[in-house]
Structure formats: C-alpha cells, structure tokens
Enzyme design. Sequence first.
Site: not given
Ligand SMILES: *Cc1c(COP(=O)(O)O)cnc(C)c1O
Length: 821
Positions: A492, A716
């Site tokens: 993701k 700036y």
């Molecule tokens: C992002 C996510 C993960 C992964 O979590 P990590 O801490 O990066 O391993 C697992 N499950 C869900 C539902 C997530 O949204």
Amino acid sequence: MSNSIEEITSVIGAERIGKHQATIDWILTDSRSMCFPEETLFFALKTKRNDGHKYIPELYARGVRNFVVTDVPEQLSHYADANFLQVGNTLKALQRLAAKHREQFQVPVVGITGSNGKTVVKEWIYQLLSPEKVITRSPRSYNSQIGVPLSVWMMNEHTELGIFEAGISEMGEMEALQPIIQPTIGVLTNIGWAHQENFSSLQDKCMEKLQLFKDCDVIIYNGDNELISSCVSKSLFTSREIAWSMKDNERPLFIEKIEKDDTGTTIKYRYLGFLKEYRIPFIDDASIENSLNALAVALYLMVSPEDIAERMAHLEPVAMRLEVKEGKNGCVLINDSYNSDFASLDIALDFMARRTEDKGRRRTLILSDILESGQPSKLLYRQVADLVHSRKVDRIIGVGEEISAAASRFEIDKRFFRTTTELIESGILSSLRNEVVLIKGARVFHFDDITDLLELKVHETILEINLEALVDNLNYYRNKLKPDTKMVCMVKASAYGAGSFEIAKTLEDHRVDYLAVAVADEGADLRKAGINSSIIIMNPELTAFKTMFDYKLEPEVYSFHLLEELIKAAGREGVSNFPIHIKIDTGMHRLGFAPEEIPALVDRLHRQSAVIPRSVFSHLVGSDAERFDSFTRRQIETFENASAELQAGFSHKILRHICNTAGIERYPGAQFDMVRLGIGLYGIDPFTNKILHNVGTLKTTILQIHDVPADETVGYSRKGILTRNSRIAAIPIGYADGLNRHLGNGNAYCLVNGQKAPYVGNICMDVCMIDVTDIDCKEGDKAIIFGDELPVTILADKLNTIPYEILTSVSNRVKRIYYQN
Ligand SMILES: *Cc1c(COP(=O)(O)O)cnc(C)c1O
C-alpha cells in the site's frame, strides 16, 4: 456446490492418477484467476496459442492439487499429494462436466445468441428480473466454448434463473454449447457479419445459431427480420414463439408505436390483447431493439407490465472500459487499447466527441487494424472512415497492413504505419500538442507502448531501492513462519514509498501469496503493469467497485453498508462469487465488524452469491510494545473466537490472519493461516527500531556552492543565521519532495561524502540549503537524505514521528531507481 473428485472423475470419464481426497468448488482454466487453490480443479486446456499444461508447476506451488490433463507430468514425484485426471480432450471434459452440472437444475434458463447485443440483452434481462429472482448469469461476455461451461458451473442451489450467452465462430460449435446451457427460453438478437469468415452464408450461420434452441419452451426474436423468421420456420421447432414485430399486428408481441425525444424513447406495445407502454433512457435503434428482446423475456416470465415499465425507465448502460489520462504537451489521452471491434470504436469515438471539457482541441485517433470482424476489409474500412468523418476526428494515425491499404478512404489529416514500432520510430508522437488523443488498438498491436510514451511523467531527485535487501527482509520474516503459514505483503501507499510495481514484481517472483494495497487505483495500476498475484484492497472506495471487478482486486469488507454497496455493484456488473476479506474490530476501533455482528454477517452472506469470504482478519494496535502485551493477547483471543464463528458458517476454508510485522516477530503463536508483512519488508524492525537490510536511499546532487560571510542569512525569512563564514550548498529537494520542513534550521542533517551537513534556514518547496563548511565537496557531489548510513529512524525521531511517515512522504515526483547488488 461441492463435488467430490471421484464423482468428477466418473463424469468426465478420466483415468485418475493420485488417490487424494478432494472436494471441488472451483474450476480454473486461466492460472491468473486462481483464488481458492484448495478447492480448485484446473483444466489444462490446449489452445492455438497456449497450453495450460505449462502452468501446472506454478499452480502446484500456489496450492492447487487437482488437475485435468491430457499429458501427465513426467516427474510425478514432484506432485506428491496431487490428483491428475487424464482425459483425451480437456475442453470436452470441461464441457461435459458443465453439462452434467446443468442437468441438476429445473429452473428456467435463458440462452442468448446472435451477432450483436448479446451482453446488453443479458444485462437488461437481469436488470428487469433481478429484483425478484436469484439469477446466475455469464460474467461479462463469457460466451465461448470455454466461457459457457465456466458460466454454467456457477449455477448453485440458490439459482432461480440462469441467463447465458452463447457465441460461435464456426459451424458445429453450437452443438457443443446447447447441452451445457440447455436453455428453456431462447433469444436470438440478430444476425450480422461478425465472425462471418467461417460460414458460407448468413443463413447457414442463422441455422447454426438456432441449434441452441432445439429443446426450448419458447423462442424470442425479431419477427420483422426476414432471414431470422424464415430460418425459424425452416428449423421446424415445436416450441412456442414470441416474435415481436413493428409491422405485423398478428404477431404475439406487437409494437404499436416508438417515440423518441431528447432524453429517451417511449414504446407502446400490445401483448395478450392489452395495450401497455414503457420508456427507456436511450434513443439509439440498437438499444430499442435490445429492450424489446428483454421485454419479451420479462413478459414471458410474467413480470407485470407496471414493474417492467418501472424498471425499464432505469435501465443502465452496460459498462465498458475507457481511461482518460493526462498526456505530455497538454494532451488528453483516452486509452482504449484493449479491444478493437467496430462497435467499441463507435462507442469510444462517441465518448471523445462528447467530452465537453476538451472543446476546441484537435481530435486525433490512433487506430490499429480491426481484427476478426468477419467483414470484407473494403466494406469495413469504408464504414470506419464514415464513422471517423461523422465523429469529427481531425487526424487519423493508422497502424497495420489493412488500415494502411485503406488509407485513401480517409479524407482528413492522416498518417499510416505498418507496425507500432514504425509509428514510434517516426517521431510523430512527440509532435502531438494540446490534442485529445484516442488510442484504440487490438491487443496484438501493443498500443500500451504508445500510451506509455504519451503519458505525462516528471522526474527529480531519486529514491534508490535495493531489491535484494527487500528479498533478504522477506526471507528474514519468512524464516519465522511455520511451513504452512501464508503471507500477505503490504504494498500500500506505493509500497511504503518504494514504488509499487517493482516491489510487487519482486514479491510476485518470490511467490508471496497475496499483495495488499490501500485503494483500487493502486491495484489497477499493478494489474496494468502485469502483476497477476492476488491483490487485496484495504480501503475499497464505494465508487471503485467496477475497477475492482475489472482487475480482480479483492476488497476488504468492514461494514454492512460497504457489503450492501458491493453486492449491488456486483449485481450491476454481472459478477458473482467475488472474493472478499472480512475485517473484524478487536480493539483498534478504526474499521471492522464488531464480534457481535458475526451471526448477522454470516446470515447476510448466505443470502447472496455476489461475494464470498476468502479471509477474515483483524489488526493489532500495539504489537510492537511490551507495555501493550496483555491488550494484544486479548485482541488475539477475541479474534480467535470471532473468526472461528465466521468459519463455522461456511464449508470452504476461510484464511485467518492478525499479525503485522511486529506481531510476526513477537507473537509466533498467533500466525493462524496467514500474516501481513509491512514495514519489516522495507527493512525496519518496529520493535527495536533497528534497520534490518536497508532498502531505500533518498539522494540528490549539489547544484551550487556559495561562500557566505558570517553576517549574512540564508533562505526565506532570514532564518538561516550564520555565526561564521560558511560554505553553503543548495540541493534540489524541498518539502514538495517530502523533505519535512521541520528538519530545517539545523534540526537535522544529510550526509555529503559521509559527513554530516546540517540543513540551514527554512527548507524551501523544491530546494534547500546545507552547511558544508567543514566538508571537502564540490558541485555535483551527492547528498544522502536517508539511507544505509543515515537510517530513516533517525529522521523519524527528530520529527517525533514514525519511520512509516517518512517513507511514505517521499513524493511521486521523486524518481525511483531500482537495483540488485
Ligand atoms: C499496514 C498494515 C499492515 C502492516 O503493518 P506493519 O506494521 O507495516 O507490518 C498490516 N495489516 C494492516 C491491516 C495494515 O493496514
């Protein structure tokens, strides 16, 4: 409906090799569609272009254990726990199994054939009847020798009506499809030139199509079509006929009047002596004819004329696939490089003509040869040229031998090329400016290459990604799993900023079981780039279900509202048994069904066939911290119970999973069937905050170095106050690239030639300044923002945030570069 492997073996008359117990729910012919390996039977089909036997090793590795083959693999010992059902012809076996399956059902079944409009008529019959009936119908236009058996296989104990399309391209094919569909109601849409090449005359083709209807109770067709009418009488069927007619009031369904206005068409008809009417929101003749065929079916199935009128008024156009993208040099791209028949060209040109936001722009059409039209080439391209002229296209760029031969028919600005490569090499694409460009070609022409060149892309500072380190991290966590535990890899947010495609490709090559992205577009991009792995959508948007169906992206479902919308959308799109992933809230209180809602959820899922739970999961809130251990254990226990309750409602296996990266590390007893690996993949151990194998390095180049005296300021608002004579370097990275503005004014540093160079003054949008007074460096030298020697966790600490945020903040305009050591 499950079938034992013994029953199937006997139905298809196979020789069975392997004696393993198996129950089959799913039939697979395309390895890319694999979803439920444990309950799948794969048919290794041989086609002109491909041989399904090639995919057996891969499918076996992914968990499939049952195969129908003509050739048993040589090294059978590699497939210890598999069953091979050997037959003479795998396609015939598939058809036989489907025909046998069909025989179990005594419900009405509509069989639709004809040259055009089959899919629309099927969908519209569905829209007219689905409020009261549970309908199984062909997904999209699954109407081939393979598609029909797969469609019919979807009938189950809930089916109250079947609607299936049958398409044929050669003599003799309908004979194979008839026993599979066994329609009780036959609809013949019309007979035209499509696929004519293998028939000696239209009449032959019409007679062949009518074979589908030989045991029907009723046949529905256009009584004004002389060819069809004469073929129906010649066929000597004894079935009832509902021929509809606009001319002959002796016909059972007489169309008295058709009135078109700006927004729709009102149709008055007489049936069984009653005069009734309905209205559809379309005005083209094809839609009117399609609605008449659907009307006849609905009347025959005794839907009241009032209900018909109500539902006709809301008929929805049958979905199609057109993408609009931003192009280089101010162009707008309409991408339809998936198919190339005449009808879809018409639709796409119509779409281009209607886009009011592009008014005043020049219209360019890039078009390949139209394949398999069945029409003589001369006639076809005369029609194409007419269409192009009438839709006011300004320029055509044609690709292919046939369209090139018809060049003289086009009376507009034009260029023709024999191949896509010739077109690309001509350089003409870079001359397109402020135009709307419709890109439409048959798959074999690879017009994706053209889209790629025309699409807008911007590059800057780079993020280097070490794919080997990624694999090392993957294996590090894999080694913590039990042999049977499956893994979802989280890609993701562009794979935590690393860029989804390459990461997904690498993970796919290493055979992870699932990928997960946040939103549908991320998944669609992966599919378009050629990723075939199963993909979960964690945050399915209500507006993107179609994308999910089109690209086989499996949504997380966390509420009844989402579930209902999904079921509705699946209904509209003709999708059934779509895999979903049920989320349970065990303490995060973000998204998910409450454990108390599980019985109602099971009940709802039983009363539909649009979707099917593939997995059930929950998310841990504090698995990376000891102080939450008792809470985490409670979450795991709640999940254990709630997921077991869900599983108890179904006979197929539903995968259970709760562990994220820290969970894998710290709760080996909670692996269930699957785990979800995220941040660990990218090299960060969330428990120790240490780097495993560093994956991403954000780096840039010194643009310019100034000697600035002590009394001057930098940047700036005069924030960069100098206390000594300094050397100040400017580097092309700013907060718009994801370099957090709070790192400025000496709060953090980057590395130049291995030494710390603090940020001076405020970080600007696209550039920032660093102090290199004590560093031996020159313009053109590299600056490392984070990487091996400057872990991203240090920046996270400085900003009082987590490494996830730093990684995912690197903006899209930063080019990603991938390498393996
Ligand atoms: C992002 C996510 C993960 C992964 O979590 P990590 O801490 O990066 O391993 C697992 N499950 C869900 C539902 C997530 O949204």
